[in-house]
Scaffold this motif. Structure first.
Motif, PDB file in Angstrom:
ATOM      1  N   LEU A 104      66.623  31.611  89.130  1.00 40.79           N
ATOM      2  CA  LEU A 104      66.524  30.578  88.101  1.00 40.79           C
ATOM      3  C   LEU A 104      65.317  29.671  88.301  1.00 40.79           C
ATOM      4  N   LYS A 105      64.986  28.975  87.241  1.00 38.96           N
ATOM      5  CA  LYS A 105      63.930  27.954  87.276  1.00 38.96           C
ATOM      6  C   LYS A 105      64.477  26.724  86.557  1.00 38.96           C
ATOM      7  N   LEU A 106      64.843  25.735  87.325  1.00 34.21           N
ATOM      8  CA  LEU A 106      65.497  24.540  86.804  1.00 34.21           C
ATOM      9  C   LEU A 106      64.460  23.528  86.332  1.00 34.21           C
ATOM     10  N   LYS A 107      64.802  22.801  85.281  1.00 35.06           N
ATOM     11  CA  LYS A 107      63.934  21.716  84.816  1.00 35.06           C
ATOM     12  C   LYS A 107      63.702  20.721  85.952  1.00 35.06           C
ATOM     13  N   ALA A 108      62.450  20.319  86.133  1.00 34.68           N
ATOM     14  CA  ALA A 108      62.091  19.441  87.244  1.00 34.68           C
ATOM     15  C   ALA A 108      62.891  18.145  87.205  1.00 34.68           C
ATOM     16  N   GLY A 109      63.447  17.782  88.371  1.00 32.00           N
ATOM     17  CA  GLY A 109      64.171  16.530  88.515  1.00 32.00           C
ATOM     18  C   GLY A 109      65.615  16.546  88.069  1.00 32.00           C
ATOM     19  N   LEU A 110      66.106  17.678  87.579  1.00 27.11           N
ATOM     20  CA  LEU A 110      67.461  17.743  87.027  1.00 27.11           C
ATOM     21  C   LEU A 110      68.494  18.010  88.124  1.00 27.11           C
ATOM     22  N   GLN A 111      69.681  17.468  87.939  1.00 28.15           N
ATOM     23  CA  GLN A 111      70.844  17.759  88.797  1.00 28.15           C
ATOM     24  C   GLN A 111      71.991  18.100  87.868  1.00 28.15           C
ATOM     25  N   ALA A 112      72.420  19.360  87.864  1.00 25.56           N
ATOM     26  CA  ALA A 112      73.450  19.777  86.918  1.00 25.56           C
ATOM     27  C   ALA A 112      74.210  20.971  87.453  1.00 25.56           C
ATOM     28  N   PHE A 113      75.392  21.205  86.887  1.00 24.74           N
ATOM     29  CA  PHE A 113      76.210  22.344  87.297  1.00 24.74           C
ATOM     30  C   PHE A 113      75.736  23.613  86.592  1.00 24.74           C
ATOM     31  N   LEU A 114      75.506  24.637  87.387  1.00 28.03           N
ATOM     32  CA  LEU A 114      75.159  25.940  86.843  1.00 28.03           C
ATOM     33  C   LEU A 114      76.413  26.684  86.400  1.00 28.03           C
ATOM     34  N   LEU A 115      77.497  26.533  87.157  1.00 26.58           N
ATOM     35  CA  LEU A 115      78.720  27.299  86.907  1.00 26.58           C
ATOM     36  C   LEU A 115      79.923  26.471  87.324  1.00 26.58           C
ATOM     37  N   SER A 116      80.975  26.504  86.515  1.00 25.18           N
ATOM     38  CA  SER A 116      82.213  25.790  86.821  1.00 25.18           C
ATOM     39  C   SER A 116      83.403  26.679  86.466  1.00 25.18           C
ATOM     40  N   ILE A 117      84.348  26.809  87.398  1.00 22.01           N
ATOM     41  CA  ILE A 117      85.548  27.601  87.159  1.00 22.01           C
ATOM     42  C   ILE A 117      86.767  26.686  87.275  1.00 22.01           C
ATOM     43  N   TYR A 118      87.569  26.638  86.201  1.00 20.21           N
ATOM     44  CA  TYR A 118      88.741  25.758  86.122  1.00 20.21           C
ATOM     45  C   TYR A 118      90.021  26.586  86.118  1.00 20.21           C
ATOM     46  N   ASN A 119      91.086  26.011  86.693  1.00 25.30           N
ATOM     47  CA  ASN A 119      92.377  26.684  86.579  1.00 25.30           C
ATOM     48  C   ASN A 119      93.045  26.288  85.267  1.00 25.30           C
ATOM     49  N   GLU A 120      94.238  26.797  85.021  1.00 27.22           N
ATOM     50  CA  GLU A 120      94.886  26.562  83.725  1.00 27.22           C
ATOM     51  C   GLU A 120      95.334  25.118  83.549  1.00 27.22           C
ATOM     52  N   ARG A 121      95.357  24.338  84.635  1.00 22.86           N
ATOM     53  CA  ARG A 121      95.704  22.921  84.539  1.00 22.86           C
ATOM     54  C   ARG A 121      94.461  22.041  84.332  1.00 22.86           C
ATOM     55  N   GLY A 122      93.301  22.668  84.278  1.00 17.59           N
ATOM     56  CA  GLY A 122      92.071  21.922  84.058  1.00 17.59           C
ATOM     57  C   GLY A 122      91.413  21.397  85.314  1.00 17.59           C
ATOM     58  N   VAL A 123      91.874  21.860  86.482  1.00 17.90           N
ATOM     59  CA  VAL A 123      91.277  21.438  87.750  1.00 17.90           C
ATOM     60  C   VAL A 123      90.080  22.346  88.055  1.00 17.90           C
ATOM     61  N   GLN A 124      88.940  21.737  88.374  1.00 17.99           N
ATOM     62  CA  GLN A 124      87.775  22.530  88.742  1.00 17.99           C
ATOM     63  C   GLN A 124      87.955  23.071  90.153  1.00 17.99           C
ATOM     64  N   GLN A 125      88.011  24.381  90.254  1.00 20.19           N
ATOM     65  CA  GLN A 125      88.236  25.031  91.540  1.00 20.19           C
ATOM     66  C   GLN A 125      86.944  25.428  92.229  1.00 20.19           C
ATOM     67  N   LEU A 126      85.931  25.722  91.437  1.00 23.52           N
ATOM     68  CA  LEU A 126      84.665  26.167  91.994  1.00 23.52           C
ATOM     69  C   LEU A 126      83.535  25.680  91.109  1.00 23.52           C
ATOM     70  N   GLY A 127      82.458  25.247  91.748  1.00 24.08           N
ATOM     71  CA  GLY A 127      81.297  24.813  90.996  1.00 24.08           C
ATOM     72  C   GLY A 127      80.042  24.927  91.831  1.00 24.08           C
ATOM     73  N   VAL A 128      78.943  25.274  91.181  1.00 21.29           N
ATOM     74  CA  VAL A 128      77.642  25.324  91.833  1.00 21.29           C
ATOM     75  C   VAL A 128      76.755  24.308  91.132  1.00 21.29           C
ATOM     76  N   GLU A 129      76.463  23.218  91.825  1.00 19.91           N
ATOM     77  CA  GLU A 129      75.595  22.180  91.275  1.00 19.91           C
ATOM     78  C   GLU A 129      74.200  22.369  91.863  1.00 19.91           C
ATOM     79  N   VAL A 130      73.238  22.606  90.989  1.00 23.56           N
ATOM     80  CA  VAL A 130      71.861  22.839  91.429  1.00 23.56           C
ATOM     81  C   VAL A 130      71.010  21.623  91.096  1.00 23.56           C
ATOM     82  N   GLY A 131      69.942  21.435  91.870  1.00 22.82           N
ATOM     83  CA  GLY A 131      69.061  20.306  91.619  1.00 22.82           C
ATOM     84  C   GLY A 131      68.356  19.853  92.875  1.00 22.82           C
ATOM     85  N   ARG A 132      68.150  18.565  92.989  1.00 24.53           N
ATOM     86  CA  ARG A 132      67.427  18.001  94.137  1.00 24.53           C
ATOM     87  C   ARG A 132      68.225  18.146  95.426  1.00 24.53           C
TER      88      ARG A 132
END
Length: 272
Positions: free
Chosen positions: A108-136
């Protein structure tokens, strides 16, 4: 009682197999036993999310290698802030099983200076179980079925900066109670992952690309490949098997949009 003695089958009265066939079977068994381990087939997230249909907020662009040896240049997808893409997690894992140990691979090539989640996986109750936050300072978010680790213990990689406006090949390996990130085939950092034994991820929820639900900031930049592999060692081989240097032709690659299965056919002649 008379002891039974083994003798080659071609010497028995019935003569079911002759020596040639016996040798053929022996060679076949040796080849099977010596065959290399087959790599786990990757889950191609961009393919499942149908990026090839270029949904709203996404457009095709040039990829990591604008000049690849004996091949067309790499292609990628430019992600705008308006892109909203999600899918039931079972579309990624139809058997309903998310691997306990695994690799996440992305180019990937991320916009300079950005901090954001690339991927988020939620369970059926809406709890985020896995996430990859890319950035600085990339963050690996993981919460197993028991709620571990706590948010303050999520692995944080302060010394890495993926938001410099340049292409990066990133492999994340999750094995037992550690997570390792390998950037550009060289820089490697390992952090503890305080999850329980036999940790699991629920596949009954949804997977969101490019952001976390309710977050205002979302992924902006280019992405060429995003894979999940049920093998923690795949992250270490990412630049060899999945996203090699530009001198390797396309025909030798496992392409992100055309992830396929390697098949090796061996012809065996009976021994005389």
């Amino acid at each position: 009682m008379e002891r039974t003695r083994w003798s080659p089958m071609w010497k028995t009265k019935r003569g079911l197999l002759d020596s040639t066939v016996f040798k053929f079977i022996t060679v076949s068994l040796i080849l099977v036993l010596q065959a290399p381990n087959v790599r786990a087939e990757p889950v191609d997230i961009l393919k499942v999310l149908e990026f090839s249909s270029v949904p709203e907020g996404i457009q095709r662009t040039s990829g990591f290698c604008t000049n690849r040896k004996a091949s067309q240049p790499d292609t990628a997808y430019k992600i705008g802030k308006t892109a909203q893409i999600s899918t039931p997690t079972k579309q990624l894992f139809p058997d309903g099983v998310f691997p306990e140990d695994f690799s996440i691979l992305t180019t990937l090539k991320l916009k300079a200076g950005l901090q954001a989640f690339l991927l988020s996986i939620y369970n059926e109750r809406g709890v985020q179980q896995l996430g990859v936050e890319v950035g600085r300072s990339p963050v690996f978010l993981y919460e197993d079925q028991t709620g571990k680790p706590a948010p303050e213990d999520y692995p944080l990689f302060r010394s890495l900066n993926l938001a410099d406006g340049k292409w990066h090949r990133v492999g994340i390996s999750v094995e037992k109670k550690t997570v390792t990130i390998i950037v550009d085939c060289k820089k490697k950092l390992t952090k503890p992952l305080g999850r329980t034994d036999h940790a699991s991820i629920d596949t009954d929820g949804i997977t969101v690309f490019g952001k976390r639900i309710l977050d205002e900031e979302s992924f902006e930049g280019d992405i060429q490949q995003l894979l999940i592999v049920a093998d923690p060692k795949a992250a270490y081989d990412y630049c060899e098997h999945y996203s090699p240097d530009c001198h390797v032709p396309h025909k030798d690659l496992l392409q992100a949009q055309e992830a396929g299965e390697e098949v090796r056919i061996v012809c065996i002649r009976p021994l005389n």
